[in-house]
Scaffold this motif. Structure first.
Motif, PDB file in Angstrom:
ATOM      1  N   THR A 228    -109.490  60.842 -62.543  1.00 59.56           N
ATOM      2  CA  THR A 228    -110.081  62.171 -62.515  1.00 59.56           C
ATOM      3  C   THR A 228    -108.952  63.181 -62.746  1.00 59.56           C
ATOM      4  N   PRO A 229    -109.284  64.414 -63.123  1.00 57.24           N
ATOM      5  CA  PRO A 229    -108.237  65.431 -63.287  1.00 57.24           C
ATOM      6  C   PRO A 229    -107.385  65.606 -62.028  1.00 57.24           C
ATOM      7  N   PHE A 230    -108.018  65.530 -60.857  1.00 60.48           N
ATOM      8  CA  PHE A 230    -107.267  65.680 -59.599  1.00 60.48           C
ATOM      9  C   PHE A 230    -106.301  64.520 -59.412  1.00 60.48           C
ATOM     10  N   GLN A 231    -106.755  63.292 -59.667  1.00 62.87           N
ATOM     11  CA  GLN A 231    -105.868  62.137 -59.544  1.00 62.87           C
ATOM     12  C   GLN A 231    -104.676  62.255 -60.478  1.00 62.87           C
ATOM     13  N   LEU A 232    -104.926  62.704 -61.698  1.00 70.04           N
ATOM     14  CA  LEU A 232    -103.831  62.872 -62.656  1.00 70.04           C
ATOM     15  C   LEU A 232    -102.783  63.840 -62.126  1.00 70.04           C
ATOM     16  N   LYS A 233    -103.222  64.942 -61.536  1.00 74.10           N
ATOM     17  CA  LYS A 233    -102.276  65.919 -60.989  1.00 74.10           C
ATOM     18  C   LYS A 233    -101.432  65.291 -59.886  1.00 74.10           C
ATOM     19  N   VAL A 234    -102.073  64.519 -59.020  1.00 75.20           N
ATOM     20  CA  VAL A 234    -101.344  63.878 -57.928  1.00 75.20           C
ATOM     21  C   VAL A 234    -100.348  62.863 -58.467  1.00 75.20           C
ATOM     22  N   TRP A 235    -100.783  62.029 -59.392  1.00 76.36           N
ATOM     23  CA  TRP A 235     -99.892  60.997 -59.927  1.00 76.36           C
ATOM     24  C   TRP A 235     -98.742  61.606 -60.720  1.00 76.36           C
ATOM     25  N   GLU A 236     -99.010  62.704 -61.416  1.00 71.17           N
ATOM     26  CA  GLU A 236     -97.938  63.397 -62.132  1.00 71.17           C
ATOM     27  C   GLU A 236     -96.924  63.963 -61.137  1.00 71.17           C
ATOM     28  N   ALA A 237     -97.415  64.418 -59.985  1.00 71.51           N
ATOM     29  CA  ALA A 237     -96.512  64.908 -58.944  1.00 71.51           C
ATOM     30  C   ALA A 237     -95.656  63.768 -58.391  1.00 71.51           C
TER      31      ALA A 237
ATOM     32  N   ALA B 113    -105.534  70.234 -49.364  1.00 73.07           N
ATOM     33  CA  ALA B 113    -106.121  68.970 -49.818  1.00 73.07           C
ATOM     34  C   ALA B 113    -105.266  67.754 -49.486  1.00 73.07           C
ATOM     35  N   SER B 114    -104.556  67.785 -48.370  1.00 74.97           N
ATOM     36  CA  SER B 114    -103.687  66.665 -48.016  1.00 74.97           C
ATOM     37  C   SER B 114    -104.455  65.344 -47.921  1.00 74.97           C
ATOM     38  N   ARG B 115    -105.642  65.400 -47.348  1.00 81.73           N
ATOM     39  CA  ARG B 115    -106.433  64.180 -47.202  1.00 81.73           C
ATOM     40  C   ARG B 115    -106.847  63.633 -48.569  1.00 81.73           C
ATOM     41  N   ALA B 116    -107.267  64.513 -49.461  1.00 80.61           N
ATOM     42  CA  ALA B 116    -107.647  64.092 -50.811  1.00 80.61           C
ATOM     43  C   ALA B 116    -106.436  63.560 -51.570  1.00 80.61           C
ATOM     44  N   VAL B 117    -105.281  64.170 -51.341  1.00 77.28           N
ATOM     45  CA  VAL B 117    -104.047  63.669 -51.953  1.00 77.28           C
ATOM     46  C   VAL B 117    -103.767  62.258 -51.477  1.00 77.28           C
ATOM     47  N   GLY B 118    -103.959  62.031 -50.183  1.00 82.09           N
ATOM     48  CA  GLY B 118    -103.743  60.685 -49.630  1.00 82.09           C
ATOM     49  C   GLY B 118    -104.640  59.655 -50.290  1.00 82.09           C
ATOM     50  N   THR B 119    -105.882  60.023 -50.533  1.00 80.78           N
ATOM     51  CA  THR B 119    -106.811  59.109 -51.206  1.00 80.78           C
ATOM     52  C   THR B 119    -106.349  58.818 -52.624  1.00 80.78           C
ATOM     53  N   ALA B 120    -105.918  59.857 -53.342  1.00 77.88           N
ATOM     54  CA  ALA B 120    -105.453  59.677 -54.714  1.00 77.88           C
ATOM     55  C   ALA B 120    -104.194  58.819 -54.762  1.00 77.88           C
ATOM     56  N   VAL B 121    -103.306  59.019 -53.808  1.00 80.32           N
ATOM     57  CA  VAL B 121    -102.091  58.192 -53.728  1.00 80.32           C
ATOM     58  C   VAL B 121    -102.470  56.729 -53.518  1.00 80.32           C
ATOM     59  N   GLY B 122    -103.452  56.499 -52.646  1.00 80.39           N
ATOM     60  CA  GLY B 122    -103.892  55.137 -52.375  1.00 80.39           C
ATOM     61  C   GLY B 122    -104.590  54.486 -53.550  1.00 80.39           C
ATOM     62  N   ASP B 123    -105.137  55.308 -54.451  1.00 81.59           N
ATOM     63  CA  ASP B 123    -105.844  54.786 -55.623  1.00 81.59           C
ATOM     64  C   ASP B 123    -104.920  54.564 -56.824  1.00 81.59           C
ATOM     65  N   ASN B 124    -103.641  54.811 -56.661  1.00 78.36           N
ATOM     66  CA  ASN B 124    -102.685  54.648 -57.754  1.00 78.36           C
ATOM     67  C   ASN B 124    -102.747  53.229 -58.331  1.00 78.36           C
ATOM     68  N   PRO B 125    -103.043  53.080 -59.634  1.00 71.46           N
ATOM     69  CA  PRO B 125    -103.167  51.745 -60.227  1.00 71.46           C
ATOM     70  C   PRO B 125    -101.860  51.197 -60.810  1.00 71.46           C
TER      71      PRO B 125
END
Length: 279
Positions: A189-198, A222-234
Protein backbone atom coordinates in the motif's frame (compact mmCIF):
# COMPACT_ATOMS: atom_id res chain seq x y z
CA UNK A 1 27.35 -22.54 7.76
CA UNK A 2 29.09 -19.44 9.19
CA UNK A 3 28.52 -20.90 12.69
CA UNK A 4 25.23 -19.01 12.99
CA UNK A 5 23.37 -21.80 14.77
CA UNK A 6 25.99 -21.91 17.53
CA UNK A 7 26.03 -18.13 17.86
CA UNK A 8 22.22 -17.99 18.05
CA UNK A 9 22.25 -20.65 20.76
CA UNK A 10 24.83 -18.64 22.71
CA UNK A 11 22.79 -15.43 22.37
CA UNK A 12 19.67 -17.22 23.59
CA UNK A 13 21.58 -18.48 26.62
CA UNK A 14 22.89 -14.98 27.36
CA UNK A 15 19.39 -13.48 27.07
CA UNK A 16 17.88 -16.18 29.28
CA UNK A 17 20.57 -15.83 31.96
CA UNK A 18 21.35 -12.13 31.69
CA UNK A 19 20.67 -11.39 35.38
CA UNK A 20 23.23 -14.04 36.35
CA UNK A 21 25.96 -12.37 34.27
CA UNK A 22 27.24 -15.65 32.78
CA UNK A 23 30.98 -16.02 32.30
CA UNK A 24 32.75 -17.11 29.12
CA UNK A 25 33.04 -20.59 30.62
CA UNK A 26 29.29 -20.68 31.31
CA UNK A 27 28.35 -19.63 27.77
CA UNK A 28 30.85 -22.02 26.18
CA UNK A 29 29.50 -24.91 28.24
CA UNK A 30 25.95 -24.06 27.18
CA UNK A 31 26.90 -24.53 23.50
CA UNK A 32 29.04 -27.61 24.26
CA UNK A 33 32.40 -26.07 23.36
CA UNK A 34 35.58 -25.38 25.25
CA UNK A 35 36.05 -21.72 26.25
CA UNK A 36 39.03 -21.45 23.90
CA UNK A 37 37.17 -22.91 20.92
CA UNK A 38 34.05 -20.86 21.61
CA UNK A 39 36.01 -17.61 21.91
CA UNK A 40 37.81 -18.29 18.63
CA UNK A 41 34.62 -19.30 16.80
CA UNK A 42 32.70 -16.29 18.10
CA UNK A 43 35.39 -13.83 17.07
CA UNK A 44 35.60 -15.45 13.64
CA UNK A 45 31.84 -14.87 13.22
CA UNK A 46 31.44 -11.43 14.81
CA UNK A 47 34.89 -9.94 14.46
CA UNK A 48 34.91 -9.12 18.18
CA UNK A 49 35.13 -11.03 21.44
CA UNK A 50 31.93 -12.23 23.17
CA UNK A 51 32.55 -9.63 25.90
CA UNK A 52 32.71 -6.78 23.38
CA UNK A 53 29.68 -8.14 21.51
CA UNK A 54 27.67 -8.11 24.74
CA UNK A 55 28.28 -4.37 24.99
CA UNK A 56 26.78 -3.87 21.53
CA UNK A 57 23.58 -5.76 22.32
CA UNK A 58 23.05 -4.28 25.77
CA UNK A 59 20.09 -2.13 26.73
CA UNK A 60 22.46 0.71 27.57
CA UNK A 61 24.01 0.65 24.09
CA UNK A 62 20.54 0.81 22.51
CA UNK A 63 19.59 3.74 24.74
CA UNK A 64 22.82 5.54 23.81
CA UNK A 65 21.98 5.20 20.10
CA UNK A 66 18.49 6.60 20.69
CA UNK A 67 19.83 9.48 22.79
CA UNK A 68 21.89 10.66 19.82
CA UNK A 69 18.61 12.06 18.49
CA UNK A 70 19.31 10.58 15.05
CA UNK A 71 16.66 11.46 12.50
CA UNK A 72 15.96 9.63 9.26
CA UNK A 73 16.32 12.88 7.34
CA UNK A 74 19.99 13.02 8.38
CA UNK A 75 20.83 9.77 6.58
CA UNK A 76 23.30 10.71 3.85
CA UNK A 77 26.67 9.65 2.52
CA UNK A 78 28.24 11.98 5.09
CA UNK A 79 27.28 9.79 8.04
CA UNK A 80 30.90 8.80 8.47
CA UNK A 81 30.32 5.11 7.93
CA UNK A 82 32.90 2.94 6.24
CA UNK A 83 32.49 1.73 2.65
CA UNK A 84 30.97 -1.61 3.66
CA UNK A 85 28.51 0.15 5.96
CA UNK A 86 26.98 2.68 3.58
CA UNK A 87 23.26 3.24 3.68
CA UNK A 88 20.99 0.69 2.10
CA UNK A 89 19.12 3.35 0.20
CA UNK A 90 22.26 4.14 -1.77
CA UNK A 91 21.94 0.90 -3.71
CA UNK A 92 18.38 -0.35 -3.11
CA UNK A 93 15.58 0.90 -5.36
CA UNK A 94 12.00 -0.05 -4.54
CA UNK A 95 9.06 -0.26 -6.94
CA UNK A 96 5.49 -1.16 -6.02
CA UNK A 97 3.62 -3.72 -8.08
CA UNK A 98 0.67 -2.38 -10.03
CA UNK A 99 -2.79 -3.78 -9.25
CA UNK A 100 -2.69 -5.65 -12.55
CA UNK A 101 0.55 -7.37 -11.56
CA UNK A 102 -0.82 -8.99 -8.43
CA UNK A 103 -4.54 -9.35 -9.07
CA UNK A 104 -6.04 -12.82 -9.49
CA UNK A 105 -3.29 -14.50 -7.50
CA UNK A 106 -0.45 -13.13 -9.61
CA UNK A 107 -1.37 -14.82 -12.87
CA UNK A 108 0.83 -12.40 -14.81
CA UNK A 109 3.85 -12.79 -12.58
CA UNK A 110 6.94 -14.85 -13.40
CA UNK A 111 8.90 -15.57 -10.22
CA UNK A 112 12.19 -17.39 -9.78
CA UNK A 113 13.42 -18.49 -6.38
CA UNK A 114 16.50 -19.95 -4.77
CA UNK A 115 18.36 -19.80 -1.46
CA UNK A 116 21.72 -18.82 -0.08
CA UNK A 117 23.61 -19.20 3.19
CA UNK A 118 24.34 -15.96 5.01
CA UNK A 119 26.05 -14.83 8.19
CA UNK A 120 22.67 -15.17 9.88
CA UNK A 121 21.45 -18.48 8.51
CA UNK A 122 19.71 -19.72 5.38
CA UNK A 123 17.82 -17.14 3.31
CA UNK A 124 15.05 -17.84 0.79
CA UNK A 125 15.15 -15.50 -2.21
CA UNK A 126 12.49 -14.80 -4.84
CA UNK A 127 12.34 -12.26 -7.65
CA UNK A 128 10.14 -11.21 -10.54
CA UNK A 129 11.60 -9.87 -13.77
CA UNK A 130 11.54 -6.39 -12.22
CA UNK A 131 13.14 -7.04 -8.86
CA UNK A 132 13.30 -8.97 -5.59
CA UNK A 133 9.84 -9.69 -4.22
CA UNK A 134 10.65 -11.87 -1.21
CA UNK A 135 13.57 -12.49 1.13
CA UNK A 136 13.10 -14.44 4.31
CA UNK A 137 15.24 -16.29 6.80
CA UNK A 138 14.17 -19.92 6.76
CA UNK A 139 14.90 -23.35 8.13
CA UNK A 140 13.36 -25.06 5.10
CA UNK A 141 13.53 -24.07 1.44
CA UNK A 142 10.57 -26.33 0.69
CA UNK A 143 8.36 -24.67 3.32
CA UNK A 144 9.24 -21.20 2.07
CA UNK A 145 8.54 -22.26 -1.50
CA UNK A 146 5.14 -23.60 -0.44
CA UNK A 147 4.36 -20.28 1.28
CA UNK A 148 5.32 -18.36 -1.85
CA UNK A 149 3.07 -20.54 -4.00
CA UNK A 150 0.21 -20.05 -1.54
CA UNK A 151 0.69 -16.29 -1.73
CA UNK A 152 0.82 -16.29 -5.53
CA UNK A 153 -1.27 -19.35 -6.56
CA UNK A 154 -1.52 -18.36 -10.24
CA UNK A 155 2.00 -17.04 -10.74
CA UNK A 156 4.56 -18.96 -12.75
CA UNK A 157 7.07 -19.94 -10.07
CA UNK A 158 10.25 -21.82 -10.91
CA UNK A 159 13.31 -22.78 -8.88
CA UNK A 160 16.47 -21.40 -10.39
CA UNK A 161 18.79 -18.45 -10.85
CA UNK A 162 18.25 -15.07 -12.47
CA UNK A 163 20.52 -12.02 -12.84
CA UNK A 164 18.62 -10.31 -10.01
CA UNK A 165 18.96 -13.27 -7.66
CA UNK A 166 22.65 -13.56 -8.47
CA UNK A 167 23.07 -9.92 -7.47
CA UNK A 168 21.35 -10.55 -4.14
CA UNK A 169 23.57 -13.55 -3.49
CA UNK A 170 26.57 -11.37 -4.29
CA UNK A 171 25.40 -8.88 -1.67
CA UNK A 172 25.37 -11.57 0.98
CA UNK A 173 28.69 -13.15 0.02
CA UNK A 174 30.92 -10.24 -1.09
CA UNK A 175 31.84 -6.78 0.09
CA UNK A 176 28.83 -4.51 -0.21
CA UNK A 177 30.51 -1.84 -2.33
CA UNK A 178 31.10 -4.33 -5.16
CA UNK A 179 27.37 -4.94 -5.60
CA UNK A 180 25.41 -3.18 -8.30
CA UNK A 181 22.11 -1.48 -7.54
CA UNK A 182 19.50 -3.85 -6.14
CA UNK A 183 15.91 -3.57 -7.30
CA UNK A 184 12.89 -4.52 -5.20
CA UNK A 185 9.45 -5.27 -6.64
CA UNK A 186 6.96 -5.43 -3.78
CA UNK A 187 3.24 -5.64 -3.21
CA UNK A 188 2.46 -2.70 -0.94
CA UNK A 189 0.00 0.00 0.00
CA UNK A 190 1.19 3.62 -0.31
CA UNK A 191 1.54 3.76 3.49
CA UNK A 192 3.65 0.59 3.59
CA UNK A 193 5.91 1.98 0.88
CA UNK A 194 6.51 5.13 2.92
CA UNK A 195 7.41 3.08 5.99
CA UNK A 196 9.72 0.73 4.10
CA UNK A 197 11.41 3.65 2.35
CA UNK A 198 12.01 5.16 5.80
CA UNK A 199 13.57 1.89 6.97
CA UNK A 200 16.00 2.05 4.05
CA UNK A 201 17.32 5.33 5.47
CA UNK A 202 18.39 3.89 8.82
CA UNK A 203 22.19 3.54 8.63
CA UNK A 204 23.93 0.30 9.45
CA UNK A 205 24.85 0.31 13.14
CA UNK A 206 22.04 2.70 14.05
CA UNK A 207 18.49 2.12 15.26
CA UNK A 208 15.21 3.99 15.16
CA UNK A 209 11.82 3.70 16.82
CA UNK A 210 8.28 3.33 15.54
CA UNK A 211 7.52 6.84 16.74
CA UNK A 212 10.46 8.41 14.93
CA UNK A 213 9.53 6.63 11.72
CA UNK A 214 5.92 7.83 12.07
CA UNK A 215 7.18 11.41 12.43
CA UNK A 216 9.50 11.10 9.45
CA UNK A 217 6.63 10.14 7.13
CA UNK A 218 4.40 12.94 8.48
CA UNK A 219 2.09 10.60 10.40
CA UNK A 220 3.20 11.32 13.99
CA UNK A 221 0.21 9.59 15.55
CA UNK A 222 0.54 6.41 13.48
CA UNK A 223 3.13 4.51 15.53
CA UNK A 224 0.89 1.46 15.78
CA UNK A 225 0.26 1.42 12.02
CA UNK A 226 3.99 1.84 11.44
CA UNK A 227 4.59 -1.20 13.63
CA UNK A 228 2.19 -3.24 11.52
CA UNK A 229 3.88 -2.12 8.30
CA UNK A 230 7.31 -2.96 9.73
CA UNK A 231 6.03 -6.42 10.63
CA UNK A 232 4.69 -6.90 7.10
CA UNK A 233 8.08 -6.21 5.49
CA UNK A 234 8.59 -8.94 2.83
CA UNK A 235 12.30 -8.24 2.25
CA UNK A 236 14.36 -9.38 5.24
CA UNK A 237 17.63 -7.59 5.93
CA UNK A 238 17.70 -5.49 2.74
CA UNK A 239 14.75 -3.50 4.09
CA UNK A 240 16.22 -3.31 7.61
CA UNK A 241 13.21 -3.73 9.87
CA UNK A 242 15.64 -5.28 12.39
CA UNK A 243 16.87 -1.72 13.10
CA UNK A 244 13.57 -0.66 14.64
CA UNK A 245 13.39 -0.99 18.42
CA UNK A 246 11.15 0.27 21.19
CA UNK A 247 11.57 3.79 22.53
CA UNK A 248 12.74 2.29 25.85
CA UNK A 249 15.76 0.73 24.15
CA UNK A 250 14.35 -2.80 24.35
CA UNK A 251 14.88 -4.58 21.04
CA UNK A 252 11.36 -5.95 20.77
CA UNK A 253 10.16 -8.72 18.47
CA UNK A 254 11.25 -9.79 15.03
CA UNK A 255 9.45 -11.93 12.46
CA UNK A 256 12.49 -14.17 12.09
CA UNK A 257 13.32 -14.51 15.78
CA UNK A 258 14.63 -12.32 18.60
CA UNK A 259 18.01 -14.07 18.68
CA UNK A 260 18.52 -13.37 14.98
CA UNK A 261 17.61 -9.70 15.45
CA UNK A 262 20.06 -9.46 18.34
CA UNK A 263 22.76 -11.18 16.30
CA UNK A 264 22.29 -8.85 13.32
CA UNK A 265 22.30 -5.66 15.40
CA UNK A 266 25.38 -6.74 17.36
CA UNK A 267 27.22 -7.79 14.21
CA UNK A 268 26.38 -4.51 12.46
CA UNK A 269 27.53 -2.49 15.48
CA UNK A 270 30.85 -4.33 15.49
CA UNK A 271 31.29 -3.66 11.76
CA UNK A 272 30.48 0.06 11.94
CA UNK A 273 32.55 0.71 15.03
CA UNK A 274 35.48 -0.59 13.06
CA UNK A 275 36.02 -4.14 14.19
CA UNK A 276 36.70 -6.58 11.38
CA UNK A 277 33.55 -8.54 10.48
CA UNK A 278 32.79 -9.59 6.92
CA UNK A 279 29.69 -11.31 5.54
Amino acid sequence: MHHYETIAEAIKYINDHYTEQPSLDDIAAAVHLSPFHFQRLFKEWAGVSPKKFLQYISLQHAKTLLEKNYTLEDATFETGLSGTSRLHDMFVNMEAMTPGEYKNGGENLHIKCTFTITQFGMVFLAATDKGVCNIQFTESFENSLAELRAQWPKAQITVGESPILKTVKQFFTERNETVKDLRLHVKATPFQLKVWEALLKIPCGQVSTYGKIAESIQHPKASRAVGTAVGDNPIAYLIPCHRVIRSTGILGGYHWGKERKTAILGWEAAKVIGEKAAI
